[in-house]
Design an enzyme around this catalytic site. Sequence first.
Site, PDB file in Angstrom:
ATOM      1  CG  HIS A  74     100.944  35.707  36.860  1.00 52.09           C
ATOM      2  ND1 HIS A  74     102.275  35.472  36.631  1.00 52.09           N
ATOM      3  CD2 HIS A  74     100.713  35.325  38.138  1.00 52.09           C
ATOM      4  CE1 HIS A  74     102.823  34.942  37.719  1.00 52.09           C
ATOM      5  NE2 HIS A  74     101.887  34.853  38.657  1.00 52.09           N
TER       6      HIS A  74
ATOM      7  CD  GLU B 262      74.059  39.682  38.504  1.00 52.21           C
ATOM      8  OE1 GLU B 262      73.326  38.834  38.004  1.00 52.21           O
ATOM      9  OE2 GLU B 262      74.190  39.804  39.738  1.00 52.21           O
TER      10      GLU B 262
ATOM     11  CE  LYS C  33      66.164  35.930  42.130  1.00 47.14           C
ATOM     12  NZ  LYS C  33      67.387  36.549  42.660  1.00 47.14           N
TER      13      LYS C  33
ATOM     14  CD1 TRP D 270      65.862  38.308  29.880  1.00 46.92           C
ATOM     15  CD2 TRP D 270      66.251  36.437  28.726  1.00 46.92           C
ATOM     16  NE1 TRP D 270      67.225  38.144  29.785  1.00 46.92           N
ATOM     17  CE2 TRP D 270      67.492  37.003  29.083  1.00 46.92           C
ATOM     18  CE3 TRP D 270      66.258  35.249  28.001  1.00 46.92           C
ATOM     19  CZ2 TRP D 270      68.721  36.440  28.738  1.00 46.92           C
ATOM     20  CZ3 TRP D 270      67.482  34.682  27.651  1.00 46.92           C
ATOM     21  CH2 TRP D 270      68.686  35.273  28.025  1.00 46.92           C
TER      22      TRP D 270
ATOM     23  CD  GLU E 137      77.899  36.845  43.971  1.00 49.35           C
ATOM     24  OE1 GLU E 137      78.189  36.231  42.951  1.00 49.35           O
ATOM     25  OE2 GLU E 137      76.749  37.314  44.169  1.00 49.35           O
TER      26      GLU E 137
ATOM     27  CE  LYS F 207      74.863  39.913  42.694  1.00 47.66           C
ATOM     28  NZ  LYS F 207      74.825  38.520  42.818  1.00 47.66           N
TER      29      LYS F 207
ATOM     30  CG  ASN G 192      59.737  30.337  29.916  1.00 48.17           C
ATOM     31  OD1 ASN G 192      60.786  30.767  29.443  1.00 48.17           O
ATOM     32  ND2 ASN G 192      59.673  29.751  31.091  1.00 48.17           N
ATOM     33  N   GLY G 193      60.688  29.525  26.632  1.00 47.74           N
ATOM     34  CA  GLY G 193      61.619  28.451  26.281  1.00 47.74           C
ATOM     35  C   GLY G 193      62.221  28.725  24.928  1.00 47.74           C
TER      36      GLY G 193
ATOM     37  NE  ARG H 260      59.489  32.766  34.920  1.00 47.74           N
ATOM     38  CZ  ARG H 260      60.036  31.666  35.419  1.00 47.74           C
ATOM     39  NH1 ARG H 260      60.202  31.540  36.712  1.00 47.74           N
ATOM     40  NH2 ARG H 260      60.411  30.683  34.632  1.00 47.74           N
TER      41      ARG H 260
ATOM     42  CB  CYS I 201      59.295  34.311  28.961  1.00 48.07           C
ATOM     43  SG  CYS I 201      60.408  34.591  27.598  1.00 48.07           S
TER      44      CYS I 201
HETATM   45  O1  M6R Z   1      68.782  30.247  39.895  1.00 49.56           O
HETATM   46  P1  M6R Z   1      70.239  29.996  39.804  1.00 49.56           P
HETATM   47  O2  M6R Z   1      70.932  30.117  41.106  1.00 49.56           O
HETATM   48  O3  M6R Z   1      70.556  28.686  39.166  1.00 49.56           O
HETATM   49  O4  M6R Z   1      70.799  31.119  38.848  1.00 49.56           O
HETATM   50  C1  M6R Z   1      72.101  31.083  38.353  1.00 49.56           C
HETATM   51  C2  M6R Z   1      72.479  32.406  37.736  1.00 49.56           C
HETATM   52  O5  M6R Z   1      71.682  32.674  36.633  1.00 49.56           O
HETATM   53  C3  M6R Z   1      72.330  33.538  38.746  1.00 49.56           C
HETATM   54  O6  M6R Z   1      73.093  33.297  39.888  1.00 49.56           O
HETATM   55  C4  M6R Z   1      72.738  34.878  38.133  1.00 49.56           C
HETATM   56  O7  M6R Z   1      74.123  34.910  37.962  1.00 49.56           O
HETATM   57  C5  M6R Z   1      72.201  35.997  39.020  1.00 49.56           C
HETATM   58  N1  M6R Z   1      71.737  37.078  38.236  1.00 49.56           N
HETATM   59  C6  M6R Z   1      73.172  36.426  40.049  1.00 49.56           C
HETATM   60  O8  M6R Z   1      72.901  37.611  40.673  1.00 49.56           O
END
Ligand code: M6R
Length: 631
Positions: free
Chosen positions: A529, A513, A626, A76, A506, A510, A102-103, A27, A2
């Site tokens: 496999h 996400e 983020k 969030w 990755e 991407k 936040n937390g 956030r 958040c």
């Molecule tokens: O801030 P960080 O690099 O520690 O974040 C880790 C993950 O939360 C972050 O890489 C997440 O997978 C992203 N949404 C990737 O695009």
Amino acid sequence: MCGIVAVTGYKKALPILINGLEKLEYRGYDSSGIAIINSETNSITCNKAEGKLKNLISNLNDQNIPGTVGIGHTRWATHGKPELKNAHPHTDSAGTIAVVQNGIIENFQDLKNKLEKEGISFNSDTDTEVIPHLIERELNTLSKLNLENNGSTLLVAVRNVISDLEGSYALAVLWAEAPTSLVVARRQAPLIIGLGEGEFICASDTPAIANFTNIILPMEDEEIALLTPLGIEIYDSNNERQYRNPVSLKVSEQIMDKMNFKHYMLKEIYDQPGTAKNWLENYLIKNLENGQYQIKYPFDTKFLKSIERIEIIACGTSKHAAMVGSFLLEQFAGIPANVFYASEFRYSPPPLLPNTLTIGVTQSGETADTIAALDMEIKRRSSIDDKKFKPNLIAITNRKESSIGRQIPNIIDICAGIEVGVAATKTFFAQLLSFYGLAIKFAHIKCSRSSNEIDKLITELLKLPPIIEDLLEKHNKSSEKLAHDFFNIKDVIFLGRGINYPIALEGALKLKEISYIHAAGYPAGEMKHGPIALLDKKVPVISIASSGEVFDKVISNAQEAKARNSYLIGIAPEINGTEIFDYLMQIPSSNEWISPLLNIIPLQLLSYHIAAHRGLDVDQPRNLAKSVTVE
Ligand code: M6R
């Protein structure tokens, strides 16, 4: 997770809060809200909306809330669905105390049960709502001691309440009876105070502060502060008043500009030639005496000589960068290296071994799992009375001033500039570069590679910026076209081997996400496999086939997919063997070591264009945020 913003001063609070929330929306964007001490009525005016911040802004459209002290929140969801009733701020029964948090308050259920027994009724399903009720109860107790209704009393009440909270949090509190005061506190979640002239702003991250001031004071863990227009008082967990100097915000932490791009993500993909240039200028330094390049990280690297093994801790995209890093450290520099999901490491750490380097990788520097895992590792190593087991630490981050920056002395600042898109792109690229730097450094220290081999890798790195520019030029339009044909697919398989296996992971992350298309990455040789059972003509396979050690193997694995009617997309140079691909996203022939830095570019572009073609909110994908500051 958040985002929190809070202000006290002489200017109207509402526009400052909205501006701050706009900068913090990355956030969390499940709901948002503000509370302001209305200077005409000396009461708290609260306004909240479900969904994106634009809904709150449209709610507030015609309202002109007078008042210079307020708090704001962008959520969030953790406890309670993303519904209006769960949006922050939350208030006490009388509506005179408002809180944003936040937390996660881990013991909220016990606290809630106790309060309910005392007759308090709750309006939300959140963990946060216990806090204003507890503060109300505490203020009632303090009033019996004849304490004045002012900010200092609020500070005492909040301090007493947080001593009963378990979990991690950053919070900001308003009390109508202390109309110029704000109390803020943090435990394992970030909070930064911005110092204006006669006014103060406090927020979870620097972009919310940058328009207001460039002088900041990051709060340390377990600190609590009272902010009024007259000044700030900060106390540590022992209630000792803290005095320290503010610092200046870096220019890169202040700029959030989409320029002419439709989305931040596309702009950030296009930032990558500049990211490479910046990184190379910062860390690859030419020795004027012998003309050779050296990696220069901004800390004393003598301790690396004694290192015998490396453990890397990270989450998400950062973990994928760490996997490429571990490949380089082992295969190029000859040091045993392992990568761990931070969330797993914490509860099943490997047995302690001597002379180990622990590397934490996090672009935000705030990921709770990573910070907690590192904390645990620091503690368990520090408790052993043998210097071979002492913690040796490096952090790779884009936010030097973040929690990891305060936790770990040796920081490799990846210098990528602020990344707004929730999907990491340029920070991944810069994390990769930082691992190339470490691998070169270790190869040098351990003499595991000849100077020739090291120089060759450095030369390849130096050539990167124009190559990445060309790749962007070449693949932006073509991936847009490909996205047109593929925007409706349901599943995609990504294959890679060796140093490019993490790039397959990755690429898949991407796509998932931001497009919500199911995608999975596998080591190409592993497909037969099990995952091969998924293949048919509706499941395209994206295969990364860089020239080098495993090229022929990857092509054979692609053949296996072709035989199951999958449409094959190759990320590969145009060389013998790649005619197997139905569509080739051509990469220039390169040294295999450097190939991840090239292969990732078309994959980022393809994911971006598929999501944009589906009309999705590329920069703020559903359910994500983020920086993930909860465990
Ligand atoms: O801030 P960080 O690099 O520690 O974040 C880790 C993950 O939360 C972050 O890489 C997440 O997978 C992203 N949404 C990737 O695009």
